[in-house]
Design a protein around this motif. Structure first.
Motif, PDB file in Angstrom:
ATOM      1  N   ASN A 185      36.448  37.396  37.840  1.00 38.30           N
ATOM      2  CA  ASN A 185      37.634  37.314  37.012  1.00 38.30           C
ATOM      3  C   ASN A 185      38.536  38.523  37.218  1.00 38.30           C
ATOM      4  OD1 ASN A 185      39.438  37.355  34.808  1.00 38.30           O
ATOM      5  ND2 ASN A 185      38.006  36.192  33.550  1.00 38.30           N
ATOM      6  N   ALA A 186      39.679  38.290  37.838  1.00 36.43           N
ATOM      7  CA  ALA A 186      40.627  39.371  38.062  1.00 36.43           C
ATOM      8  C   ALA A 186      41.132  39.947  36.748  1.00 36.43           C
ATOM      9  CB  ALA A 186      41.800  38.872  38.912  1.00 36.43           C
ATOM     10  N   GLY A 187      41.264  39.094  35.729  1.00 33.06           N
ATOM     11  CA  GLY A 187      41.710  39.551  34.417  1.00 33.06           C
ATOM     12  C   GLY A 187      40.740  40.535  33.792  1.00 33.06           C
ATOM     13  N   ASN A 204      45.802  34.626  37.426  1.00 32.75           N
ATOM     14  CA  ASN A 204      45.372  34.012  36.162  1.00 32.75           C
ATOM     15  C   ASN A 204      45.050  35.058  35.096  1.00 32.75           C
ATOM     16  OD1 ASN A 204      45.596  31.302  36.960  1.00 32.75           O
ATOM     17  ND2 ASN A 204      43.624  31.423  38.017  1.00 32.75           N
ATOM     18  N   ILE A 205      45.870  36.096  35.026  1.00 29.56           N
ATOM     19  CA  ILE A 205      45.696  37.119  33.997  1.00 29.56           C
ATOM     20  C   ILE A 205      46.443  36.660  32.746  1.00 29.56           C
ATOM     21  CG2 ILE A 205      46.169  39.507  33.357  1.00 29.56           C
ATOM     22  CD1 ILE A 205      45.762  40.253  36.288  1.00 29.56           C
ATOM     23  N   ASN A 206      45.773  36.711  31.631  1.00 28.84           N
ATOM     24  CA  ASN A 206      46.312  36.286  30.346  1.00 28.84           C
ATOM     25  C   ASN A 206      47.625  37.005  30.041  1.00 28.84           C
ATOM     26  OD1 ASN A 206      46.717  36.522  27.401  1.00 28.84           O
ATOM     27  ND2 ASN A 206      44.783  35.406  27.277  1.00 28.84           N
ATOM     28  N   PRO A 207      48.653  36.277  29.578  1.00 24.87           N
ATOM     29  CA  PRO A 207      49.935  36.915  29.252  1.00 24.87           C
ATOM     30  C   PRO A 207      49.822  38.058  28.240  1.00 24.87           C
ATOM     31  CG  PRO A 207      50.196  34.536  29.317  1.00 24.87           C
ATOM     32  CD  PRO A 207      48.722  34.816  29.444  1.00 24.87           C
ATOM     33  N   ARG A 208      48.903  37.932  27.274  1.00 26.23           N
ATOM     34  CA  ARG A 208      48.721  39.025  26.303  1.00 26.23           C
ATOM     35  C   ARG A 208      48.182  40.270  26.980  1.00 26.23           C
ATOM     36  NH1 ARG A 208      45.472  35.565  22.863  1.00 26.23           N
ATOM     37  NH2 ARG A 208      46.885  33.843  22.729  1.00 26.23           N
ATOM     38  N   LEU A 209      47.293  40.083  27.948  1.00 24.70           N
ATOM     39  CA  LEU A 209      46.763  41.211  28.698  1.00 24.70           C
ATOM     40  C   LEU A 209      47.856  41.818  29.573  1.00 24.70           C
ATOM     41  CD1 LEU A 209      44.341  42.964  29.403  1.00 24.70           C
ATOM     42  CD2 LEU A 209      43.690  41.267  31.124  1.00 24.70           C
ATOM     43  N   MET A 210      48.734  40.983  30.102  1.00 20.06           N
ATOM     44  CA  MET A 210      49.870  41.491  30.881  1.00 20.06           C
ATOM     45  C   MET A 210      50.766  42.367  29.990  1.00 20.06           C
ATOM     46  SD  MET A 210      49.825  40.450  34.083  1.00 20.06           S
ATOM     47  CE  MET A 210      51.537  40.501  34.575  1.00 20.06           C
ATOM     48  N   ASN A 225      41.563  44.304  32.890  1.00 20.93           N
ATOM     49  CA  ASN A 225      41.301  44.806  31.545  1.00 20.93           C
ATOM     50  C   ASN A 225      40.518  46.118  31.606  1.00 20.93           C
ATOM     51  OD1 ASN A 225      41.398  44.656  28.667  1.00 20.93           O
ATOM     52  ND2 ASN A 225      39.286  43.929  28.686  1.00 20.93           N
ATOM     53  N   GLY A 226      39.546  46.184  32.519  1.00 18.75           N
ATOM     54  CA  GLY A 226      38.797  47.425  32.714  1.00 18.75           C
ATOM     55  C   GLY A 226      39.691  48.564  33.166  1.00 18.75           C
ATOM     56  N   MET A 227      40.656  48.242  34.027  1.00 20.74           N
ATOM     57  CA  MET A 227      41.612  49.264  34.459  1.00 20.74           C
ATOM     58  C   MET A 227      42.408  49.788  33.261  1.00 20.74           C
ATOM     59  SD  MET A 227      43.108  47.688  38.034  1.00 20.74           S
ATOM     60  CE  MET A 227      44.136  49.106  38.445  1.00 20.74           C
ATOM     61  N   LEU A 228      42.824  48.885  32.398  1.00 24.94           N
ATOM     62  CA  LEU A 228      43.600  49.299  31.222  1.00 24.94           C
ATOM     63  C   LEU A 228      42.773  50.161  30.282  1.00 24.94           C
ATOM     64  CD1 LEU A 228      45.655  46.091  30.353  1.00 24.94           C
ATOM     65  CD2 LEU A 228      46.346  48.097  31.685  1.00 24.94           C
ATOM     66  N   ARG A 229      41.508  49.819  30.116  1.00 30.35           N
ATOM     67  CA  ARG A 229      40.632  50.636  29.265  1.00 30.35           C
ATOM     68  C   ARG A 229      40.502  52.051  29.832  1.00 30.35           C
ATOM     69  NH1 ARG A 229      36.066  47.089  26.361  1.00 30.35           N
ATOM     70  NH2 ARG A 229      37.391  45.317  25.923  1.00 30.35           N
ATOM     71  N   LYS A 230      40.378  52.142  31.156  1.00 27.18           N
ATOM     72  CA  LYS A 230      40.323  53.462  31.784  1.00 27.18           C
ATOM     73  C   LYS A 230      41.638  54.207  31.574  1.00 27.18           C
ATOM     74  CE  LYS A 230      36.903  53.081  35.406  1.00 27.18           C
ATOM     75  NZ  LYS A 230      36.645  53.277  36.835  1.00 27.18           N
ATOM     76  N   VAL A 258      44.521  45.051  42.169  1.00 26.18           N
ATOM     77  CA  VAL A 258      43.650  43.934  41.788  1.00 26.18           C
ATOM     78  C   VAL A 258      43.786  42.805  42.808  1.00 26.18           C
ATOM     79  CG1 VAL A 258      43.189  42.159  40.047  1.00 26.18           C
ATOM     80  CG2 VAL A 258      43.691  44.505  39.325  1.00 26.18           C
ATOM     81  N   GLN A 259      45.019  42.491  43.187  1.00 25.43           N
ATOM     82  CA  GLN A 259      45.250  41.426  44.164  1.00 25.43           C
ATOM     83  C   GLN A 259      44.579  41.748  45.500  1.00 25.43           C
ATOM     84  OE1 GLN A 259      49.357  40.790  45.336  1.00 25.43           O
ATOM     85  NE2 GLN A 259      48.994  38.592  45.441  1.00 25.43           N
ATOM     86  N   TRP A 260      44.685  42.994  45.946  1.00 25.29           N
ATOM     87  CA  TRP A 260      44.040  43.399  47.198  1.00 25.29           C
ATOM     88  C   TRP A 260      42.529  43.249  47.095  1.00 25.29           C
ATOM     89  CZ3 TRP A 260      40.573  47.282  48.555  1.00 25.29           C
ATOM     90  CH2 TRP A 260      40.390  47.464  49.927  1.00 25.29           C
ATOM     91  N   ARG A 261      41.954  43.679  45.976  1.00 24.32           N
ATOM     92  CA  ARG A 261      40.502  43.588  45.790  1.00 24.32           C
ATOM     93  C   ARG A 261      40.041  42.128  45.771  1.00 24.32           C
ATOM     94  NH1 ARG A 261      38.012  48.401  44.817  1.00 24.32           N
ATOM     95  NH2 ARG A 261      39.283  50.098  44.017  1.00 24.32           N
ATOM     96  N   VAL A 262      40.818  41.259  45.161  1.00 27.58           N
ATOM     97  CA  VAL A 262      40.479  39.835  45.148  1.00 27.58           C
ATOM     98  C   VAL A 262      40.524  39.293  46.576  1.00 27.58           C
ATOM     99  CG1 VAL A 262      41.307  37.545  44.456  1.00 27.58           C
ATOM    100  CG2 VAL A 262      41.186  39.381  42.764  1.00 27.58           C
ATOM    101  N   THR A 263      41.571  39.616  47.306  1.00 29.82           N
ATOM    102  CA  THR A 263      41.732  39.151  48.686  1.00 29.82           C
ATOM    103  C   THR A 263      40.585  39.626  49.573  1.00 29.82           C
ATOM    104  OG1 THR A 263      44.136  39.164  48.448  1.00 29.82           O
ATOM    105  CG2 THR A 263      43.281  39.158  50.688  1.00 29.82           C
TER     106      THR A 263
END
Length: 93
Positions: free
Chosen positions: A59-61, A22-28, A65-70, A47-52
């Motif tokens: 919120n995985a999104g 459920n990650i926003n398409p704009r964020l993708m 997003n935090g990963m992208l900021r880093k 992210v998928q592994w961490r959720v599992t």
């Protein structure tokens, strides 16, 4: 990673994972711009592994997003993260 070298298949796989998380398409789209295709796919797998594993509660999104900021500040180290996950799983070869 899909068992192919076709980048179009990688993009499709990344989009499928993003949709399941459920990650926003704009964020993708921002992810593809920031990370490129291969790192984007690896980032989504993380992210998928961490959720599992129950390591992301809400919120995985937001986590992605935090990963992208880093990544934008050159603080994201996917290799180190992957190594840590492999170590945790006992796959350190």
């Amino acid at each position: 990673m899909p068992a192919t070298d076709d980048h179009q298949d990688w993009i499709i796989a990344a989009c499928d994972i993003g949709k399941k998380l459920n990650i926003n398409p704009r964020l993708m789209a921002k992810g593809f711009e920031t990370l490129g295709i291969e790192q984007m796919l690896w980032g989504l797998h993380i992210v998928q592994w961490r959720v599992t594993e129950g390591l992301i509660d809400k919120n995985a999104g937001a986590y992605f997003n935090g990963m992208l900021r880093k990544a934008q500040t050159n603080e994201l180290d996917l290799d180190r993260t992957i190594w840590g996950i492999r170590t945790e799983m006992g796959l350190r070869n």
